[in-house]
Design an enzyme around this catalytic site. Structure first.
Site, PDB file in Angstrom:
ATOM      1  N   GLY A 138       0.494  -1.178  -0.006  1.00  0.00           N
ATOM      2  CA  GLY A 138      -0.079   0.042  -0.173  1.00  0.00           C
ATOM      3  C   GLY A 138       1.016   1.063   0.167  1.00  0.00           C
ATOM      4  N   GLY A 139       0.161   2.593   0.393  1.00  0.00           N
ATOM      5  CA  GLY A 139       0.870   3.700   0.068  1.00  0.00           C
ATOM      6  C   GLY A 139       1.765   3.914   1.289  1.00  0.00           C
ATOM      7  N   MET A 140       1.402   3.450   2.458  1.00  0.00           N
ATOM      8  CA  MET A 140       2.235   3.782   3.805  1.00  0.00           C
ATOM      9  C   MET A 140       2.739   2.580   4.299  1.00  0.00           C
ATOM     10  SD  MET A 140       0.636   5.615   7.165  1.00  0.00           S
ATOM     11  CE  MET A 140      -0.203   4.079   7.770  1.00  0.00           C
ATOM     12  N   ALA A 141       2.211   1.133   3.969  1.00  0.00           N
ATOM     13  CA  ALA A 141       2.727  -0.132   4.575  1.00  0.00           C
ATOM     14  C   ALA A 141       2.819  -1.009   3.501  1.00  0.00           C
ATOM     15  CB  ALA A 141       2.178  -0.473   5.757  1.00  0.00           C
ATOM     16  N   VAL A 184       1.872  -5.578   3.458  1.00  0.00           N
ATOM     17  CA  VAL A 184       1.592  -6.569   4.284  1.00  0.00           C
ATOM     18  C   VAL A 184       2.346  -7.876   3.743  1.00  0.00           C
ATOM     19  CG1 VAL A 184      -0.509  -8.017   4.737  1.00  0.00           C
ATOM     20  CG2 VAL A 184      -0.895  -5.483   4.454  1.00  0.00           C
ATOM     21  N   ASP A 216     -12.620   4.050   5.105  1.00  0.00           N
ATOM     22  CA  ASP A 216     -12.283   3.670   3.841  1.00  0.00           C
ATOM     23  C   ASP A 216     -12.988   2.198   3.659  1.00  0.00           C
ATOM     24  OD1 ASP A 216     -11.053   3.102   1.457  1.00  0.00           O
ATOM     25  OD2 ASP A 216      -9.312   2.484   2.293  1.00  0.00           O
TER      26      ASP A 216
END
Length: 708
Positions: free
Chosen positions: A28-31, A33, A142
């Site tokens: 994702g944009g921040m982290a 998985v 979200d």
């Protein structure tokens, strides 16, 4: 494993000495998985690790930690659990429950348009999870199909509360200045004001429900900003307008109350939506119960769903709308209030003398006698206030003719008003009666046929009676519906029928089966008739030779007689071609023993005869019957074995003259030659003959005379 995963430095790394990273799941944009193994508890988990380089950014680290704490506060069966939080060097991470399965997006992509009942079943656990979050003071922010995971057992879990935060928070933008939340599901207030409330999640969940019902998003555009502004400026249409089906014809269509529910959840004004997911969840359960009971039109339920959220002034956007009004109120309070001018009280008018006539030419005179006159009492009124009391009644006056005339006039007016009211009430009743009658003939006398497929006959009959219809039953075979269960109705569920009319329940008799008839031994025509009479069909017909069955006789059937078959199933037949013709062959001139063995091996019977033959050597076949062609197994083949030439007794010609001996031998069938013997003297007599071994020789053979 892809090349990108092979190059990921975290693959194979053990975070914090506990979580061994085995694979990357999503980025994702921040982290990112990862799939990892908890070495302490020996279980598979999902680990969310901050992107490389962001660990030094205190704002991002704070947001990441806030995400973990917010998500850890939730404990609900429909929320992905958070197990742990920590830092591996300068990498913050959180450990979450690993869900083996897919997403709601994948299910929607496969199914396309979902039936209303299925859509409500799927959105209910999502709203249950959001309700728990709202009660815990958390807004997801979200909500979208990609963040709804479906386990292998079919359980729905809401994930990625990474964008959620406490309701008291006021910031909507990340450090990159981008709106948090996917634009297709973004509520208008996030675009306009940047503040999220539980009603924001309600809006997004309503959009998800809209997409499940229609197979498409409510707003589209070439760029994300176009979609975002469409949410701000355009109302979301009823889902039923996107489909060609009508609730009057099929249960799979969208009923009016479900349209109202979706529109209430997706209103642009937040205060007109349900206050939180709990309110929307209650409405969804009520709609699901109605739809599950076969109710396709409920005006009261539709009206209630249209106003799920009365105005309460608690929404941030509503407060923004209230600010100008508050300013105006303040201005009014700060303006000095001028006291109302004190009007002098009029003295009481003297009573009219009894003898004073009331002239009809003075129209105000009659009215003035009944008017209350403002009279000041007590102390003087405060500035700006006026004390009023009804005037005291005039002194009793003696009845007079003008007074009686006035009372009669007033009484007639009162009677006229009463009659007017009576006529108004009657007219109102007539209008209501006409409206009720029109409603009855247009709608009231009709009801919707319930959908009862899959119910037992008793359950279906109760449902039909509850729908104000009379159940009738008929039976029909079904390959899919078990015996005793209802296949459907005639007319179909959702059809518009008059109340108390008959609705036929089609009850399953189970699978229709027919018994294969016994056809072995019968002719092909008889077998065909028997099979078709049993509602079956003749399939492949094969032929084979048979020594016992005559041609055209059925030798076998597949499936066998007595088998239980579906209607129009095929039965394959094997039919006799009769005995197999066998080639005899031409054995004339060949060895008799060889011919006998070969013909016996083919299944023929052998009738062997013998005969002498001057041309066929001994023990060879002189002739056969039949001479050639074919015969059937078991037929008799006659062969004539040669005994060689016929032997004839050689006449006794010794001591006879040559002429006499020659005559005798020729008469016996021999050919004669003569030659001088060993003791030839020229006398012309026969001394001996050749051959002489047996005294016999084949007829036609040559006998040599030895002369002396």
């Amino acid at each position: 494993m892809t090349m990108t995963q092979m190059g990921d430095p975290l693959i194979g790394h053990v975070l914090d000495g506990r979580y061994e990273v085995t694979d990357r799941v999503a980025r994702g944009g921040m982290a990112t998985v990862y799939l990892a193994t908890d070495q302490r508890l020996t279980r598979t988990v999902a680990v969310k690790v901050m992107q490389e380089g962001l660990g030094a950014d205190e704002d991002f680290v704070a947001k990441f930690d806030r995400e973990a704490r917010s998500a850890a506060r939730l404990s609900h069966p429909n929320v992905v659990s958070v197990f742990d939080q920590g830092h591996d060097g300068d990498r913050p991470y959180i450990v979450m429950e690993h869900i083996a399965g897919g997403t709601l997006r994948q299910l929607m992509n496969r199914a396309g348009v979902l039936e209303p009942l299925r859509a409500l079943e799927l959105i209910e656990p999502v709203l249950a999870a959001l309700a728990a979050a709202h009660e815990a003071g958390i807004v997801h922010r979200d909500v979208k199909p990609e963040n709804v995971l479906i386990t292998d057992r079919g359980q729905l879990k809401v994930a990625d509360f990474g964008l959620a935060r406490a309701i008291s928070a006021q910031t909507i933008t990340a450090n990159q200045g981008l709106l948090i939340g996917t634009v297709s599901y973004l509520p208008p207030e996030l675009v306009l004001h940047g503040r999220a409330t539980p009603r924001s999640d309600v809006y997004s969940a309503g959009v998800v429900l809209f997409e499940m019902l229609t197979g498409s998003k409510p707003h589209t555009g070439d760029t994300p900003i176009q979609v975002a502004w469409a949410h701000v400026h355009n109302d979301i249409e009823p889902p039923s307008q996107r489909l060609d089906t009508s609730w009057r014809h099929t249960r799979t269509a969208i009923p009016p109350y479900l349209d109202a529910l979706v529109q209430s959840a997706t209103r642009r004004e937040p205060t007109q939506r349900p206050a939180d997911a709990r309110g929307l969840l209650a409405a969804v359960r009520e709609a699901r119960a109605a739809l599950g009971s076969g109710v396709m039109d409920d005006p009261a339920l539709t009206a209630r769903f249209r106003s799920l959220a009365p105005f309460d002034g608690a929404d941030d956007r509503t407060q923004a709308f209230d600010r100008p009004t508050q300013v105006r109120d303040t201005q009014v309070r700060d303006t000095p209030v001028r006291p109302a001018p004190v009007r002098p009280a009029r003295p009481p008018r003297p009573a009219t003398p009894v003898h004073t006539p009331l002239s009809p030419s003075v129209p105000w005179a009659e009215r003035s006698t009944d008017r209350a006159t403002p009279v000041p009492i007590g102390p003087p009124p405060e500035p700006g206030r006026t004390a009023l009391l009804p005037a005291q009644p005039d002194e009793p006056r003696a009845p007079s003719s003008p007074s009686r005339h006035r009372r009669e006039l007033v009484e007639r007016q009162r009677r006229r008003r009463r009659r007017g009211w009576i006529w108004l009430v009657l007219l109102t009743l007539l209008v209501l009666l006409a409206a009720a009658t029109g409603w009855w003939f247009a709608e009231g006398r009709f009801t919707a046929a319930p959908t009862v497929a899959g119910m037992t006959q008793a359950q279906a009959s109760d449902a039909v009676r509850q729908a104000a219809l009379q159940p009738r039953t008929t039976e029909r075979f079904s390959e899919d519906v078990p015996a005793g269960a209802v296949i459907g109705t005639e007319p179909a569920g959702g059809s518009r029928l008059e109340r108390d009319s008959a609705l036929t329940l089609v009850v399953s008799k189970g699978p229709e089966r027919f018994e294969a008839p016994e056809v072995v031994g019968s002719s092909l025509d008889d077998a065909r008739s028997a099979i078709e009479s049993a509602s079956l069909k003749v399939g492949k017909i094969s032929e084979r030779w048979d020594e016992k069955a005559k041609k055209g006789t059925v030798l076998s059937a597949d499936p066998k007689a007595g088998s239980s078959l579906k209607r129009d199933s095929t039965v394959n037949l094997a039919v006799s071609k009769g005995p197999e013709p066998i080639k005899i062959g031409d054995w004339v001139g060949k060895g008799a023993e060889e011919a006998r063995d070969a013909l016996t091996e083919k299944g023929f019977k052998i009738n062997e005869k013998t005969a002498n033959s001057d041309s066929v050597p001994k023990d060879r076949v002189i002739s056969q019957d039949p001479e050639s062609g074919t015969a059937f197994r078991g037929d008799t083949i006659t062969i004539v074995r040669s005994l060689g030439p016929e032997l004839v007794q050689i006449p006794e010609v010794k001591t006879k003259s040559v002429d006499e001996a020659t005559k005798l031998l020729k008469e016996a069938g021999f050919k004669v030659e003569s030659k001088p013997g060993p003791q030839y003297l020229g006398l012309g007599y026969v001394m001996s003959v050749e051959p002489t071994e047996s005294g016999k020789a084949p007829k036609g053979s040559t006998i040599t005379l030895l002369l002396v």
